[in-house]
Design a protein around this motif. Structure first.
Motif, PDB file in Angstrom:
ATOM      1  N   MET A   1       0.841  -1.197   0.000  1.00  9.30           N
ATOM      2  CA  MET A   1       0.000   0.000   0.000  1.00  9.30           C
ATOM      3  C   MET A   1       0.880   1.254   0.000  1.00  9.30           C
ATOM      4  O   MET A   1       1.901   1.271   0.691  1.00  9.30           O
ATOM      5  N   PRO A   2       0.489   2.294  -0.771  1.00 10.26           N
ATOM      6  CA  PRO A   2       1.352   3.474  -0.831  1.00 10.26           C
ATOM      7  C   PRO A   2       1.451   4.197   0.519  1.00 10.26           C
ATOM      8  O   PRO A   2       0.532   4.134   1.332  1.00 10.26           O
ATOM      9  N   ARG A   3       2.593   4.855   0.742  1.00  7.32           N
ATOM     10  CA  ARG A   3       2.827   5.597   1.988  1.00  7.32           C
ATOM     11  C   ARG A   3       3.217   7.042   1.650  1.00  7.32           C
ATOM     12  O   ARG A   3       4.398   7.383   1.673  1.00  7.32           O
ATOM     13  N   PRO A   4       2.234   7.892   1.305  1.00 10.64           N
ATOM     14  CA  PRO A   4       2.553   9.291   1.012  1.00 10.64           C
ATOM     15  C   PRO A   4       3.061   9.988   2.276  1.00 10.64           C
ATOM     16  O   PRO A   4       2.905   9.458   3.376  1.00 10.64           O
ATOM     17  N   ALA A   5       3.666  11.180   2.127  1.00 13.58           N
ATOM     18  CA  ALA A   5       4.235  11.871   3.287  1.00 13.58           C
ATOM     19  C   ALA A   5       3.147  12.391   4.224  1.00 13.58           C
ATOM     20  O   ALA A   5       3.377  12.556   5.417  1.00 13.58           O
ATOM     21  N   SER A   6       1.945  12.654   3.685  1.00 15.17           N
ATOM     22  CA  SER A   6       0.881  13.201   4.535  1.00 15.17           C
ATOM     23  C   SER A   6      -0.484  12.802   3.965  1.00 15.17           C
ATOM     24  O   SER A   6      -0.573  12.337   2.831  1.00 15.17           O
ATOM     25  N   TYR A   7      -1.529  13.027   4.794  1.00 18.78           N
ATOM     26  CA  TYR A   7      -2.897  12.844   4.289  1.00 18.78           C
ATOM     27  C   TYR A   7      -3.196  13.965   3.302  1.00 18.78           C
ATOM     28  O   TYR A   7      -2.692  15.093   3.463  1.00 18.78           O
ATOM     29  N   SER A   8      -4.021  13.671   2.289  1.00 17.45           N
ATOM     30  CA  SER A   8      -4.393  14.716   1.324  1.00 17.45           C
ATOM     31  C   SER A   8      -5.480  15.595   1.944  1.00 17.45           C
ATOM     32  O   SER A   8      -6.116  15.225   2.926  1.00 17.45           O
ATOM     33  N   ARG A   9      -5.696  16.765   1.307  1.00 22.18           N
ATOM     34  CA  ARG A   9      -6.751  17.652   1.818  1.00 22.18           C
ATOM     35  C   ARG A   9      -8.100  16.959   1.786  1.00 22.18           C
ATOM     36  O   ARG A   9      -8.920  17.136   2.677  1.00 22.18           O
ATOM     37  N   LEU A  10      -8.341  16.160   0.747  1.00 19.36           N
ATOM     38  CA  LEU A  10      -9.615  15.441   0.642  1.00 19.36           C
ATOM     39  C   LEU A  10      -9.752  14.429   1.781  1.00 19.36           C
ATOM     40  O   LEU A  10     -10.817  14.318   2.399  1.00 19.36           O
ATOM     41  N   GLN A  11      -8.676  13.704   2.090  1.00 22.84           N
ATOM     42  CA  GLN A  11      -8.739  12.736   3.200  1.00 22.84           C
ATOM     43  C   GLN A  11      -9.035  13.454   4.516  1.00 22.84           C
ATOM     44  O   GLN A  11      -9.811  12.966   5.339  1.00 22.84           O
TER      45      GLN A  11
END
Ligand code: HEM
Ligand code: HEM
Length: 156
Positions: free
Chosen positions: A1-11
């Motif tokens: 599963m991807p691990r972006p640096a932060s949650y997106s604004r939508l999340q």
């Protein structure tokens, strides 16, 4: 599963929207006290509309979680806490998706057992969300690691 640096604004937006809708669904749950006296084709009380909205928003969140991913847990957390946090996040997805279904089965199918399941699931959802909130506040105010900033609550 991807691990972006932060949650997106939508999340982040969806997280807080769902929190508000669940709180209001709880506050308006008296609306369902006499649900058995309503005909099965009666308009769904606002409690149910809020709950169904939670269901659809949680599906969108689940898709975002699976395809966009979530940031890795705080570096400093011991391994067991990372596992508990991960497990409780999945439990919140499961409970916030299953609770509306049980309510819908009770209301539309006049199914007594589903109403009992609904009561159980909403209790589990409440307890899990309370533990989740306590953990978030512990991070923010005891560990002072700025965890709430990950869900958009940065101190400016
Ligand atoms: C996340 C969404 C939901 C939450 C947190 C929630 C929460 C609650 C709560 C706290 C109660 C009061 C139970 C009690 O009196 O002890 C309740 C009752 C009820 N809810 Fe929901 N609900 C949700 C979604 C829904 C939906 C989508 C429907 C219908 C489409 C629904 C139908 C009902 C019914 C029929 C009752 C009465 C059950 C009974 O006491 O016999 N709920 N709900
Ligand atoms: C009904 C109540 C709540 C539900 C259902 C809920 C649900 C969730 C879920 C499913 C996640 C995981 C997101 C993911 O990684 O995919 C999450 C993360 C998070 N929530 Fe909540 N939440 C609730 C209330 C709260 C409250 C009241 C706070 C703050 C006091 C909070 C703070 C956070 C934070 C900071 C994260 C990010 C954790 C991290 O990145 O490690 N939540 N929430």
């Amino acid at each position: 599963m991807p691990r972006p640096a932060s949650y997106s604004r939508l999340q982040i937006l969806l997280h807080w929207l769902v929190v508000i809708l669940i709180v209001v669904a709880f506050l308006l749950s008296d609306q369902m006290d006499d649900w058995e006296d309503l005909p099965a084709d009666a308009a769904l009380p606002f409690h149910g509309i809020l709950g169904l909205t939670v269901f659809f928003l949680m599906l969108a969140r689940l898709a975002l979680r699976l395809f966009r991913g979530a940031p890795p847990p705080p570096e400093a957390d011991p391994a067991w806490q990372k596992r508990v946090a991960e497990a409780s996040h999945w439990a919140l997805y499961a409970l916030a998706i299953a609770t509306p279904w049980s309510g819908g089965f009770a209301f539309y199918l006049r199914w007594e057992e589903a109403a009992d399941v609904h009561e159980l699931l909403k209790t589990l959802l409440l307890l899990t969300a309370a533990a989740h909130t306590a953990a978030a506040l512990y991070h923010q105010f005891i560990l002072k690691d700025g965890l709430l900033g990950r869900m958009g609550l940065e101190r400016r």
